[in-house]
Motif scaffolding. Sequence first.
Motif, PDB file in Angstrom:
ATOM      1  N   THR A  58      -0.759  -5.319   5.241  1.00 56.39           N
ATOM      2  CA  THR A  58      -1.589  -4.118   4.900  1.00 56.39           C
ATOM      3  C   THR A  58      -3.197  -4.274   4.892  1.00 56.39           C
ATOM      4  N   LEU A 216       4.647   6.956  -5.533  1.00 55.20           N
ATOM      5  CA  LEU A 216       3.117   6.983  -6.076  1.00 55.20           C
ATOM      6  C   LEU A 216       2.127   6.969  -5.424  1.00 55.20           C
ATOM      7  N   LYS A 244       1.770   7.882 -14.887  1.00 61.70           N
ATOM      8  CA  LYS A 244       2.516   6.778 -14.378  1.00 61.70           C
ATOM      9  C   LYS A 244       1.989   5.799 -13.846  1.00 61.70           C
ATOM     10  N   GLY A 247      -4.170   3.545 -12.583  1.00 64.78           N
ATOM     11  CA  GLY A 247      -5.325   3.107 -11.795  1.00 64.78           C
ATOM     12  C   GLY A 247      -5.287   3.882 -10.694  1.00 64.78           C
TER      13      GLY A 247
HETATM   14  O1  TXA Z   1      -0.710  -3.503   0.403  1.00 60.68           O
HETATM   15  C1  TXA Z   1      -0.964  -3.462  -1.106  1.00 60.68           C
HETATM   16  O2  TXA Z   1      -0.381  -3.315  -1.849  1.00 60.68           O
HETATM   17  C2  TXA Z   1      -2.332  -4.546  -1.273  1.00 60.68           C
HETATM   18  C3  TXA Z   1      -2.037  -6.078  -0.814  1.00 60.68           C
HETATM   19  C4  TXA Z   1      -2.785  -7.036  -1.424  1.00 60.68           C
HETATM   20  O3  TXA Z   1      -0.456  -6.393  -1.244  1.00 60.68           O
HETATM   21  N1  TXA Z   1      -2.553  -4.521  -2.746  1.00 60.68           N
HETATM   22  C5  TXA Z   1      -2.945  -3.290  -3.266  1.00 60.68           C
HETATM   23  O4  TXA Z   1      -3.198  -3.475  -4.743  1.00 60.68           O
HETATM   24  O5  TXA Z   1      -3.278  -2.552  -2.869  1.00 60.68           O
HETATM   25  P1  TXA Z   1      -3.951  -2.447  -5.448  1.00 60.68           P
HETATM   26  O6  TXA Z   1      -4.307  -3.339  -6.994  1.00 60.68           O
HETATM   27  O7  TXA Z   1      -5.239  -2.208  -4.981  1.00 60.68           O
HETATM   28  O8  TXA Z   1      -3.089  -1.390  -5.798  1.00 60.68           O
HETATM   29  C6  TXA Z   1      -2.188  -1.262  -6.458  1.00 60.68           C
HETATM   30  C7  TXA Z   1      -1.821   0.057  -6.857  1.00 60.68           C
HETATM   31  C8  TXA Z   1      -2.684   0.433  -7.869  1.00 60.68           C
HETATM   32  O9  TXA Z   1      -2.900   1.926  -7.592  1.00 60.68           O
HETATM   33  C9  TXA Z   1      -1.837   0.482  -9.368  1.00 60.68           C
HETATM   34  O10 TXA Z   1      -2.171   1.494 -10.084  1.00 60.68           O
HETATM   35  C10 TXA Z   1      -0.514   0.556  -8.772  1.00 60.68           C
HETATM   36  O11 TXA Z   1      -0.273   0.210  -7.425  1.00 60.68           O
HETATM   37  N2  TXA Z   1       0.441  -0.175  -9.967  1.00 60.68           N
HETATM   38  C11 TXA Z   1       0.724  -1.504  -9.965  1.00 60.68           C
HETATM   39  N3  TXA Z   1       1.535  -1.545 -10.907  1.00 60.68           N
HETATM   40  C12 TXA Z   1       2.085  -0.659 -11.524  1.00 60.68           C
HETATM   41  C13 TXA Z   1       2.817  -0.310 -12.580  1.00 60.68           C
HETATM   42  N4  TXA Z   1       3.603  -1.284 -13.069  1.00 60.68           N
HETATM   43  N5  TXA Z   1       3.050   1.134 -12.662  1.00 60.68           N
HETATM   44  C14 TXA Z   1       2.373   1.916 -12.048  1.00 60.68           C
HETATM   45  N6  TXA Z   1       1.515   1.986 -10.883  1.00 60.68           N
HETATM   46  C15 TXA Z   1       1.278   0.542 -10.706  1.00 60.68           C
END
Ligand code: TXA
Length: 341
Positions: A58, A216, A244, A247
């Motif tokens: 990704t 989401l 939910k 971020g």
């Molecule tokens: O493609 C991807 O998912 C990339 C690659 C590196 O794997 N990672 C990525 O991570 O885009 P990040 O942190 O930029 O986005 C993660 C999203 C954030 O919007 C966060 O709020 C959501 O996933 N998220 C993570 N854990 C969550 C949870 N327990 N509940 C709700 N939303 C969550």
Amino acid sequence: MFFDIKRIITIKRKDLYSSMSFIYFLHKMNTKIFNKNQLEAAAKLIQRGELVVFPTETVYGLGADALNKKAILKVYQAKNRPQDNPLIVHVNSFEQAESVCFITDDAKKLMDKFWPGPLAIILFKKDIIPHEATAGLDTVAVRMPNNDVALEFIKLANTPIAAPSANISGRPSPTNFKHVFADLNGRVAGIIEFDESEIGIESSVVDLTVEDPILLRPGGISLEDIQIILPNARLFNHSEITTKSPGMKYTHYSPNARIILFEDSAKDKIGEFEKNLKSKGHKVKILLLENSLECSRNLFKSFRDIDDEKYDYILLNSVPESGIGLGIMNRVRKAASEIIK
Ligand code: TXA
Ligand code: MG
């Protein structure tokens, strides 16, 4: 000249807070660059609690040992990420997924169909995952990336790897080594240099801790594909995004140029806007989007290239919100400063 002392003090204090992590990084660390044959050395850094950027299908991820609180806190510092934005935990096997969360029947069905792949699944976490990784939530997002380098790297690290996109917060996610280096050189212990990411936008994020599954964040696995497996799955509505997924309320993916998005009903106005802005001396770029993987692959790269060329405005058309088009439009809407209808 008239100075408002109170205002100056307020601004100074705000600046101080926001630059605290910047000051921390004034003392730049020496970032080691690894290739795909040096994964063992890169994995050792993860085991020592350091940060290593790795490729996925990704976007590139900024990785840390998901079980190590101190390492996770470094992730937030390195990319200036708000503390209330949880991380995705990357695994390389179903057993490893099972060690970090409670896998439901629906989750198993999605994993069987779409893993390894661009789908993060939110489930209730097990105690082994510290709250630092989930921004205090009792749920965790897990994903098995579809990239051999990433899978091998996680295997060698011998631990699940928590990783947000490897950009400074607010910048477009990086889809190649050059973009990672521009944002994080001197802020991480290592970067694994590899090919351009194939998909180019971040994974689809589906929440399975609610009655009906909620998508989401749309990405490389489409809502239609998820609905074939789980027919009651649906797209988030606005209020769910703030409650939910803390971020996702932040403005992401912003290039420096102002983005004007034209809804389909206004597509005929693009030429007129271009003429008008250019007549005022602005540097204007028109990006023609389409509903395709090639378009998603190049989206963030185009944003960064356009910034390098110091454009003032990017004018964008809309694409149908089906398949990968839903993910493309989600990113474009978040990045847009203005939407013309
Ligand atoms: O493609 C991807 O998912 C990339 C690659 C590196 O794997 N990672 C990525 O991570 O885009 P990040 O942190 O930029 O986005 C993660 C999203 C954030 O919007 C966060 O709020 C959501 O996933 N998220 C993570 N854990 C969550 C949870 N327990 N509940 C709700 N939303 C969550
Ligand atoms: Mg991100």
